[in-house]
Motif scaffolding. Structure first.
Motif, PDB file in Angstrom:
ATOM      1  N   ASP A 138       0.809  -1.224   0.000  1.00  0.00           N
ATOM      2  CA  ASP A 138       0.000   0.000   0.000  1.00  0.00           C
ATOM      3  C   ASP A 138       0.841   1.272   0.000  1.00  0.00           C
ATOM      4  O   ASP A 138       0.529   2.220  -0.701  1.00  0.00           O
ATOM      5  CB  ASP A 138      -0.945   0.026   1.205  1.00  0.00           C
ATOM      6  N   TRP A 139       1.934   1.280   0.765  1.00  0.00           N
ATOM      7  CA  TRP A 139       2.736   2.495   0.873  1.00  0.00           C
ATOM      8  C   TRP A 139       3.438   2.835  -0.442  1.00  0.00           C
ATOM      9  O   TRP A 139       3.857   3.962  -0.651  1.00  0.00           O
ATOM     10  CB  TRP A 139       3.761   2.390   2.006  1.00  0.00           C
ATOM     11  N   ARG A 152       1.974   2.352  -3.489  1.00  0.00           N
ATOM     12  CA  ARG A 152       0.960   2.724  -4.486  1.00  0.00           C
ATOM     13  C   ARG A 152       0.697   4.219  -4.436  1.00  0.00           C
ATOM     14  O   ARG A 152       0.698   4.837  -3.380  1.00  0.00           O
ATOM     15  CB  ARG A 152      -0.338   1.976  -4.217  1.00  0.00           C
ATOM     16  N   PRO A 153       0.463   4.820  -5.629  1.00  0.00           N
ATOM     17  CA  PRO A 153       0.165   6.260  -5.638  1.00  0.00           C
ATOM     18  C   PRO A 153      -1.178   6.529  -4.988  1.00  0.00           C
ATOM     19  O   PRO A 153      -2.098   5.701  -5.043  1.00  0.00           O
ATOM     20  CB  PRO A 153       0.139   6.609  -7.121  1.00  0.00           C
ATOM     21  N   ALA A 154      -1.276   7.690  -4.384  1.00  0.00           N
ATOM     22  CA  ALA A 154      -2.553   8.086  -3.764  1.00  0.00           C
ATOM     23  C   ALA A 154      -3.573   8.352  -4.869  1.00  0.00           C
ATOM     24  O   ALA A 154      -3.235   8.884  -5.928  1.00  0.00           O
ATOM     25  CB  ALA A 154      -2.341   9.335  -2.920  1.00  0.00           C
ATOM     26  N   THR A 155      -4.810   7.978  -4.618  1.00  0.00           N
ATOM     27  CA  THR A 155      -5.870   8.224  -5.601  1.00  0.00           C
ATOM     28  C   THR A 155      -6.599   9.507  -5.249  1.00  0.00           C
ATOM     29  O   THR A 155      -6.801   9.835  -4.090  1.00  0.00           O
ATOM     30  CB  THR A 155      -6.872   7.057  -5.641  1.00  0.00           C
TER      31      THR A 155
END
Length: 61
Positions: A53-54, A56-59
């Motif tokens: 998760d850390w 992955r780009p923020a959506t």
């Protein structure tokens, strides 16, 4: 770059070398670094669950 101490036993520098594998096993890489990175990025983009998760780009909301 973050200024943090290296983990215990971590080398100051290094690189991957395949000469020993070439000499002993007769193995030679068939994928260039550039192609390997491209393949890895493609795999990450098509397999999102593989990345934590850390990473992955923020959506946008």
């Amino acid at each position: 770059m973050l200024d943090t101490p290296l983990p215990a036993g971590d080398p100051l520098g290094g690189y991957a070398a395949v000469r020993k594998m070439e000499n002993i096993l007769g193995w030679k890489p068939k994928v260039t670094i550039s192609e390997g990175v491209d393949r890895y990025v493609h795999w990450l983009n098509t397999t999102p669950a593989a990345a934590p998760d850390w990473l992955r780009p923020a959506t946008a909301v």
